[in-house]
Design a protein around this motif. Structure first.
Motif, PDB file in Angstrom:
ATOM      1  N   HIS A  92       1.386  -0.679   0.211  1.00 33.74           N
ATOM      2  CA  HIS A  92      -0.457  -0.434   0.454  1.00 33.74           C
ATOM      3  C   HIS A  92       1.007   0.940  -0.017  1.00 33.74           C
ATOM      4  CE1 HIS A  92      -3.156  -2.524   0.772  1.00 33.74           C
ATOM      5  NE2 HIS A  92      -3.265  -2.985   1.238  1.00 33.74           N
ATOM      6  N   HIS A 114      -9.795  -7.441  -1.720  1.00 37.86           N
ATOM      7  CA  HIS A 114     -10.277  -6.628  -2.700  1.00 37.86           C
ATOM      8  C   HIS A 114      -9.205  -5.833  -2.572  1.00 37.86           C
ATOM      9  CE1 HIS A 114     -13.989  -8.743  -3.820  1.00 37.86           C
ATOM     10  NE2 HIS A 114     -14.311  -9.062  -2.745  1.00 37.86           N
ATOM     11  N   ASP A 174     -10.257  -9.141  -7.049  1.00 38.91           N
ATOM     12  CA  ASP A 174      -9.177  -8.485  -7.918  1.00 38.91           C
ATOM     13  C   ASP A 174      -7.872  -7.600  -7.192  1.00 38.91           C
ATOM     14  OD1 ASP A 174     -11.293  -7.572  -5.634  1.00 38.91           O
ATOM     15  OD2 ASP A 174     -11.688  -5.332  -7.108  1.00 38.91           O
ATOM     16  N   GLY A 175      -8.175  -7.169  -6.148  1.00 38.81           N
ATOM     17  CA  GLY A 175      -6.889  -6.782  -5.381  1.00 38.81           C
ATOM     18  C   GLY A 175      -5.766  -7.488  -5.692  1.00 38.81           C
ATOM     19  N   LEU A 234      -7.251  -2.957  -2.226  1.00 38.81           N
ATOM     20  CA  LEU A 234      -5.992  -1.444  -3.345  1.00 38.81           C
ATOM     21  C   LEU A 234      -4.592  -1.095  -3.003  1.00 38.81           C
ATOM     22  CD1 LEU A 234      -8.797  -1.252  -6.002  1.00 38.81           C
ATOM     23  CD2 LEU A 234      -6.813  -3.369  -6.200  1.00 38.81           C
ATOM     24  N   PRO A 235      -3.206  -1.729  -3.743  1.00 37.96           N
ATOM     25  CA  PRO A 235      -3.091   0.068  -3.353  1.00 37.96           C
ATOM     26  C   PRO A 235      -3.011   1.107  -2.573  1.00 37.96           C
ATOM     27  CG  PRO A 235      -1.897  -1.250  -4.917  1.00 37.96           C
ATOM     28  CD  PRO A 235      -3.441  -1.191  -5.556  1.00 37.96           C
ATOM     29  N   ASP A 236      -3.598   2.014  -2.914  1.00 41.52           N
ATOM     30  CA  ASP A 236      -4.470   3.216  -2.277  1.00 41.52           C
ATOM     31  C   ASP A 236      -5.436   3.680  -2.224  1.00 41.52           C
ATOM     32  OD1 ASP A 236      -4.906   3.303  -4.789  1.00 41.52           O
ATOM     33  OD2 ASP A 236      -4.376   4.928  -5.603  1.00 41.52           O
ATOM     34  N   ARG A 237      -6.250   2.497  -2.165  1.00 38.27           N
ATOM     35  CA  ARG A 237      -8.001   2.473  -1.273  1.00 38.27           C
ATOM     36  C   ARG A 237      -7.981   1.524  -0.670  1.00 38.27           C
ATOM     37  NH1 ARG A 237      -7.510   2.826  -6.757  1.00 38.27           N
ATOM     38  NH2 ARG A 237      -9.348   1.359  -8.003  1.00 38.27           N
ATOM     39  N   ASN A 271     -11.467  -1.212  -0.415  1.00 43.64           N
ATOM     40  CA  ASN A 271     -12.129  -1.617  -2.267  1.00 43.64           C
ATOM     41  C   ASN A 271     -13.235  -2.713  -0.953  1.00 43.64           C
ATOM     42  OD1 ASN A 271     -13.125  -1.915  -4.703  1.00 43.64           O
ATOM     43  ND2 ASN A 271     -11.152  -3.222  -4.531  1.00 43.64           N
ATOM     44  N   ASN A 315      -4.649  -5.321   2.086  1.00 37.82           N
ATOM     45  CA  ASN A 315      -5.036  -7.192   1.593  1.00 37.82           C
ATOM     46  C   ASN A 315      -3.499  -6.936   2.165  1.00 37.82           C
ATOM     47  OD1 ASN A 315      -4.496  -8.812  -0.886  1.00 37.82           O
ATOM     48  ND2 ASN A 315      -6.146  -7.507  -1.791  1.00 37.82           N
ATOM     49  N   ALA A 369      -4.751  -8.109  -8.848  1.00 33.23           N
ATOM     50  CA  ALA A 369      -3.840  -6.672  -9.981  1.00 33.23           C
ATOM     51  C   ALA A 369      -2.430  -6.813  -9.307  1.00 33.23           C
ATOM     52  CB  ALA A 369      -4.485  -5.641  -8.835  1.00 33.23           C
ATOM     53  N   ALA A 370      -2.124  -7.668  -8.271  1.00 36.83           N
ATOM     54  CA  ALA A 370      -0.845  -7.753  -7.776  1.00 36.83           C
ATOM     55  C   ALA A 370      -0.042  -8.542  -8.260  1.00 36.83           C
ATOM     56  CB  ALA A 370      -0.429  -7.475  -6.297  1.00 36.83           C
TER      57      ALA A 370
END
Length: 374
Positions: free
Chosen positions: A62, A133, A174-175, A135-138, A140, A146, A178-179
């Motif tokens: 994050h 879910h 999804d998170g 995410l790096p900057d928020r 979700n 995460n 994405a990683a």
């Protein structure tokens, strides 16, 4: 201790809630801890309290700006419109609540500890994990951090070169995708309900070649998961030959759960667990979704029982029944009173369900990809 399953928990989950109207207002991890202890399945030597990850450790995935905003929101119990817009804090899904940093940071701390403890192999159950879910900057989808991402990173930092991540939550991971979608040393396999939020995880997603998503039509039961397990999940993991397996065992694919329209029983989840366990020397099982307090508590306790070698078919003793009878599900209208089976057993009867041609066609497409990938 490498040969015995261990349980990572924390008391922060007891009484901590996202608010009286949020799906995560219900007790979950505390129910598993109480029920397992009432059954005599969680002696002190198998229980480990989860540490809380410090902000600097969270920068491994994050952004510093997001972590600072999350800490500040917990401290002040409010967010500005700018923070709400940028970091999705203070929304209906990701509300401000008293433990909004400490609770997810405890889940990450457990994930980091699990990776360290599994250095020499073993089995760990972390029901407070599975927030897939984030995410790096928020924030979700109810997930502020995460922890599955940190579990994978920790396993790799402690000797696992190849990690297989399998996610059987009703919602797509999804998170995590994405990683790691472009990391050839991480296999990602997800089953999830089609057309369910976040509406990611398409059948055609490949990443760097090691992403396998299987959207499952609504209404399907145990046979759909058994097909996914035997035709996709286990062949993919076996071919990948991982040093570690992480299973996100969300309970929201169960028939009783209000946040999906799948119709599975706990037998579906345990079948995947049993198939995966022999495929790697390191095995970590996380929680995830699950919003009916009886069904999620019973399933994750059954998961712990399976991992620790217990008999899941025995009738629940009065102490265990009392834990389940003491649960509450405020603000919902679906259940006036829990059925007897929710108080007396850990597992409902199997729910086979249909296998429509659409699902078979999707499985065949993934099998073709697997053959080319291998």
């Amino acid at each position: 201790m490498a040969g015995r399953a261990r349980f990572i928990g924390a008391n922060i989950y007891r009484g901590s809630s996202y608010g009286s109207r949020h799906p995560l207002r219900v007790p979950r991890v505390s129910t598993v801890m109480d029920l397992a202890r009432a059954l005599g399945w969680l002696p002190d030597d198998l229980y480990l309290p989860s540490p809380r990850a410090k902000p600097a450790a969270l920068h491994g995935f994050h952004t510093p700006e997001y972590i600072a905003a999350l800490v500040a929101a917990e401290t002040t119990q409010e967010v500005s419109e700018e923070v709400r817009e940028r970091h999705h804090l203070g929304s209906h899904s990701n509300p401000v609540f008293p433990e909004m940093y400490r609770r997810p940071a405890t889940g990450v701390g457990g994930a980091l500890l699990a990776g360290e403890l599994l250095r020499e192999g073993g089995v760990i159950h972390l029901p407070g994990g599975g927030t897939h879910h984030g995410l790096p900057d928020r924030a979700n989808g109810f997930c502020y951090l995460n922890d599955p991402v940190f579990a994978i990173l920790s396993l790799k930092a402690h000797g696992a070169k190849r990690v297989a991540y399998v996610d059987i939550d009703a919602h797509h991971c999804d998170g995590v995708e994405a990683a790691f979608a472009n990391d050839p040393d991480t296999l990602l396999v997800s089953t999830h309900e089609e057309n369910r939020w976040p509406r990611t995880g398409a059948l055609g997603d490949k990443g760097a070649g090691q992403v396998f998503n299987l959207p499952i039509p609504s209404g399907l039961g145990d046979d759909a998961m058994a097909l996914a397990r035997d035709a996709v999940i286990l062949p993919a993991v076996a071919a990948f030959r991982p040093d570690a397996v992480v299973l996100q065992c969300g309970a929201d694919a169960l028939l009783e759960d209000p946040q999906s329209r799948l119709a599975m029983s706990g037998h579906a989840h345990l079948g995947v667990l049993r198939g995966l366990r022999p495929l790697s020397p390191r095995f970590l099982v996380l929680g995830g979704g699950g919003y009916n307090p009886w069904s999620v508590g019973r399933l994750w306790t059954a998961v712990w029982g399976e991992l620790s070698g217990r008999d899941l078919d025995v009738p629940l003793p009065m102490r265990a029944r009392a834990v389940l009878a003491g649960l509450d599900w405020p603000g919902q209208r679906r259940v006036k009173a829990p059925p007897e089976a929710w108080l007396s057993t850990l597992l409902d009867a199997p729910r086979p369900g249909d296998l429509p041609d659409l699902l078979r066609e999707r499985v065949e497409r993934l099998q073709s990809r697997l053959l080319a990938w291998v």
